[in-house]
Design a protein around this motif. Structure first.
Motif, PDB file in Angstrom:
ATOM      1  N   PRO A   1      41.177  26.134  42.050  1.00 52.05           N
ATOM      2  CA  PRO A   1      41.094  26.584  40.700  1.00 52.05           C
ATOM      3  C   PRO A   1      40.081  25.780  39.945  1.00 52.05           C
ATOM      4  O   PRO A   1      39.668  24.738  40.362  1.00 52.05           O
ATOM      5  CB  PRO A   1      42.453  26.331  40.146  1.00 52.05           C
ATOM      6  N   ASN A   2      39.825  26.363  38.774  1.00 51.54           N
ATOM      7  CA  ASN A   2      38.940  25.793  37.805  1.00 51.54           C
ATOM      8  C   ASN A   2      37.694  25.331  38.466  1.00 51.54           C
ATOM      9  O   ASN A   2      36.764  26.059  38.602  1.00 51.54           O
ATOM     10  CB  ASN A   2      39.614  24.641  37.101  1.00 51.54           C
TER      11      ASN A   2
ATOM     12  N   TYR B   1      42.331  32.064  45.172  1.00 51.45           N
ATOM     13  CA  TYR B   1      41.938  31.885  43.771  1.00 51.45           C
ATOM     14  C   TYR B   1      40.847  32.903  43.455  1.00 51.45           C
ATOM     15  O   TYR B   1      39.976  33.167  44.288  1.00 51.45           O
ATOM     16  CB  TYR B   1      41.419  30.465  43.523  1.00 51.45           C
ATOM     17  N   ASP B   2      40.920  33.495  42.292  1.00 62.44           N
ATOM     18  CA  ASP B   2      39.880  34.429  41.881  1.00 62.44           C
ATOM     19  C   ASP B   2      38.711  33.614  41.342  1.00 62.44           C
ATOM     20  O   ASP B   2      38.649  33.265  40.158  1.00 62.44           O
ATOM     21  CB  ASP B   2      40.402  35.404  40.820  1.00 62.44           C
TER      22      ASP B   2
ATOM     23  N   ILE C   1      37.495  32.661  37.488  1.00 62.17           N
ATOM     24  CA  ILE C   1      37.417  31.254  37.090  1.00 62.17           C
ATOM     25  C   ILE C   1      36.000  30.869  36.692  1.00 62.17           C
ATOM     26  O   ILE C   1      35.791  30.023  35.826  1.00 62.17           O
ATOM     27  CB  ILE C   1      37.930  30.350  38.232  1.00 62.17           C
TER      28      ILE C   1
ATOM     29  N   HIS D   1      45.594  29.888  38.324  1.00 64.90           N
ATOM     30  CA  HIS D   1      44.452  30.022  37.426  1.00 64.90           C
ATOM     31  C   HIS D   1      44.573  28.938  36.353  1.00 64.90           C
ATOM     32  O   HIS D   1      45.683  28.603  35.920  1.00 64.90           O
ATOM     33  CB  HIS D   1      44.421  31.399  36.774  1.00 64.90           C
TER      34      HIS D   1
ATOM     35  N   ALA E   1      44.368  33.884  32.309  1.00 67.04           N
ATOM     36  CA  ALA E   1      45.510  33.491  33.147  1.00 67.04           C
ATOM     37  C   ALA E   1      46.664  34.491  33.133  1.00 67.04           C
ATOM     38  O   ALA E   1      47.219  34.803  34.194  1.00 67.04           O
ATOM     39  CB  ALA E   1      45.996  32.100  32.762  1.00 67.04           C
TER      40      ALA E   1
ATOM     41  N   VAL F   1      45.550  37.481  35.323  1.00 64.65           N
ATOM     42  CA  VAL F   1      45.227  37.070  36.697  1.00 64.65           C
ATOM     43  C   VAL F   1      46.503  36.748  37.467  1.00 64.65           C
ATOM     44  O   VAL F   1      46.696  37.200  38.605  1.00 64.65           O
ATOM     45  CB  VAL F   1      44.270  35.864  36.690  1.00 64.65           C
TER      46      VAL F   1
END
Length: 619
Positions: free
Chosen positions: A4-5, A323-324, A328, A367, A377, A380
């Motif tokens: 993430p991030n 993770y998308d 992100i 997310h 978020a 998602v």
């Protein structure tokens, strides 16, 4: 963790640029004893026919969280919690607020083996006691030796970044160059741009200096210790072991690519780890093996997925993250996620596990809850949970439920009660004390925190996190959906409305939440179980099933077909129990909190509609 991030945006850059609620009534002591024994029966889960299976032959779905990124920090010496009391507080909240029945429990090689060849039993004892806190709360556990960027000791005290995983002595052996990521705005770019990180990863996978041998020996000692210091019943709650978080080559050998690296280096490592599990007495538990980290998202085109490992079978579980990275990044996906956003991605996970002859778990997904893309978020995460539940988008579910597929197990990143209250000296630098978020490379993904009174509270919509899911199905799950009606700000997200062709069902559900489970009985006598969220008070929960119709399910007895009972562990969480006594028969159960004292006429009419729908869609 963890893409993430920051790590997720890394991959974009790489690709683009190169409370207790009791059941209705008071059950007798015997009935309570029977109900309490249903989930934890003193035997471990196994893998059969592409599913997790319990001793009663029921398909089991694991849902929960990663516990936790605190392990990556030094402030609690590589443990998820400062104390067993905090572990118990977290476990109770995870069950009662977050609806989880399992956790991925992070461990640290650095703290398990701080001196080469000397395993720290004090660390193992503390970690085992913290695991026990979750097992005692009725939560299954699978440990994970976690790493990111290989080790914190690769990084200078004034670095913008840090890592976790390998001990200092392992880094000292390599005499690696001074770490530098060049023009790196995101921490994950270190994976492929920081020469020290790349060299250290390469050395591990090639067993330079005997590094991999040392890790495997420590893993075996750890597993032996855990087995010896848990009771047989507690050890039954340990699902298996995740050998290595988000593996990556560092640098490929000449002519090698991600797929051949998996074949030549990653898979042989997993075979060795599997042998260590057997030697430690974990021979009946699966290794939850991860493909190369580029398989974990939706941007990189690198090939992987353990494609050349053959049939994994019952001794391995296909274990991936998702993770998308587009969402992100803030660059490649404008706007929010929508209905069906990830059903194709998670369908690929189902297909890969099926082809490998095993089951799957999405052991990380999430997310950021802070930063420029945090507003995405709510949608998602809803879309990710939707894709775990079914491979069919909401708009199509009622018309094509038979293609729903198995319900996927998954653990969200993450559950850190210390979120926003850390005291972490980044890279042991007293001038860089981190307190906000997750206190690790600017991440902020925890679904929970402690308020000023020390009480655990959710940081995300409870309707999103505390969900109905089929925790144990007596037979084979044919289709499942859950409309959580979670919120994006003031907007209620409804992606799977009941169709107008089922007017009485739609009337029962109204604006409420609902789930629908369709299963084919397997001849067992142990009930099917669905987790009941706190938003489904027993007294006002409606169930419409071919087994009967109930408003306010009664307490469980051995002759009650539809009943409610407490979840094991004494946390106040509850479950719905559905008992059939046949084999090969299609059953369904609609569960909703939308109705208020519905009449027998409405319940009967809704049952008639659902029976006709099931006969048409699954006949």
């Amino acid at each position: 963790m963890d893409m993430p991030n920051i790590r997720a945006r890394l991959l974009v850059v790489l690709v683009v640029l190169c409370g207790f609620l009791s059941v209705a009534g008071t059950p007798s002591a015997s009935a309570a004893t029977i109900a309490d024994s249903l989930s934890f029966d003193g035997t471990a889960l196994t893998v059969a026919n592409g599913r997790f299976v319990d001793a009663n032959g029921r398909e089991v779905v694991l849902r929960g969280y990663n516990v936790s990124g605190e392990t990556k920090l030094a402030e609690n010496d590589g443990l998820p919690f400062a104390s067993v009391a905090d572990a118990k507080k977290s476990a109770t909240a995870l069950r009662a607020l977050g609806g989880g029945n399992s956790v991925r429990f992070l461990l640290s090689w650095a703290y398990a083996e701080p001196v080469r060849g000397q395993v720290d039993t004090t660390y193992l004892a503390a970690a085992t006691e913290q695991m026990r806190a979750f097992l005692d709360a009725g939560i299954r556990v699978y440990p994970d030796f976690h790493q990111d960027l290989y080790s914190r000791w690769l990084f200078d005290s004034d670095s913008w970044y840090t890592g976790d995983g390998a001990p200092k002595w392992a880094v000292d052996l390599g005499n690696y160059p001074d770490e530098s990521c060049g023009i790196c705005l995101l921490w994950g770019q270190n994976i492929t741009q920081n020469g020290a990180v790349k060299a250290a990863q390469y050395d591990f996978w090639h067993n330079a200096y005997g590094l991999q041998d040392a890790f495997l020996a420590t893993a075996q000692t750890t597993m032996t210790y855990v087995k010896q210091h848990l009771s047989a019943e507690e050890f039954a709650g340990v699902v298996g072991f995740d050998p290595f978080n988000e593996p990556y080559a560092g640098t490929y050998d000449s002519g090698q690519n991600s797929r051949t690296w998996e074949r030549d280096l990653l898979w042989p490592f997993y075979v060795k780890f599997r042998a260590r599990m057997d030697a430690a007495g974990w021979q009946d538990k699966p290794a939850l093996v991860e493909p190369n980290l580029f398989w974990n998202g939706n941007v990189s085109k690198e090939e992987g997925g353990l494609l050349d490992a053959g049939t994994l079978g019952s001794r391995y579980v296909f274990n991936t993250h998702f993770y998308d990275q587009k969402a992100i990044s803030g660059i490649l996906m404008w706007g929010n996620a929508s209905d069906g956003q990830y059903v194709t991605d998670f369908g690929t996970v189902r297909d890969r596990a099926s082809a490998a002859g095993t089951t799957a778990v999405v052991s990380e997904f999430g997310h950021p809850l802070n930063g420029s893309t945090a507003g995405k978020a709510p949608t998602v995460l809803k879309a990710m949970y939707q894709a775990l539940d079914s491979r069919v988008k909401g708009a199509n579910w009622w018309s094509t439920p038979a293609t729903s597929g198995p319900v996927l197990s998954g653990t969200q990143w993450q559950w850190d009660i210390y979120n926003g209250r850390h005291n972490e000296l980044m890279n042991d630098n007293p001038d860089k004390v981190l307190t906000s978020g997750d206190a690790w490379n600017d991440e902020d993904l925890s679904a929970v925190k402690l308020d000023d009174s020390g009480t655990a509270v959710l940081r995300q919509d409870a309707r999103l996190l505390d969900r109905i899911y089929p925790s144990a199905t007596s037979g084979t799950t044919v289709a499942f959906t859950y409309e959580d009606r979670s919120r994006d700000g003031s907007i209620t997200l409804t992606w799977n409305p009941v169709p107008s062709s089922l007017p009485n069902v739609a009337s029962l559900v109204g604006a409420g939440q609902y789930s629908l489970l369709v299963w084919r009985s397997g001849g067992g006598t142990t009930p099917t179980e669905l987790h009941l969220p706190a938003s489904f008070p027993t007294a006002t929960t409606t169930v419409v099933s071919d087994l009967g119709t109930v408003y306010g399910p009664p307490a469980y007895t051995s002759t009650t077909k539809i009943a409610a009972a407490a979840e094991p562990g004494g946390t106040g969480s509850r479950r719905l129990l559905l008992t059939d006594s046949d084999s090969g028969v299609l059953h369904y159960a609609l569960v909703t909190n939308g109705a208020t004292a519905p009449s027998a006429t409405v319940l009967s009419a809704a049952r008639t509609e659902l029976s006709a729908w099931a006969a048409q869609r699954f006949g």
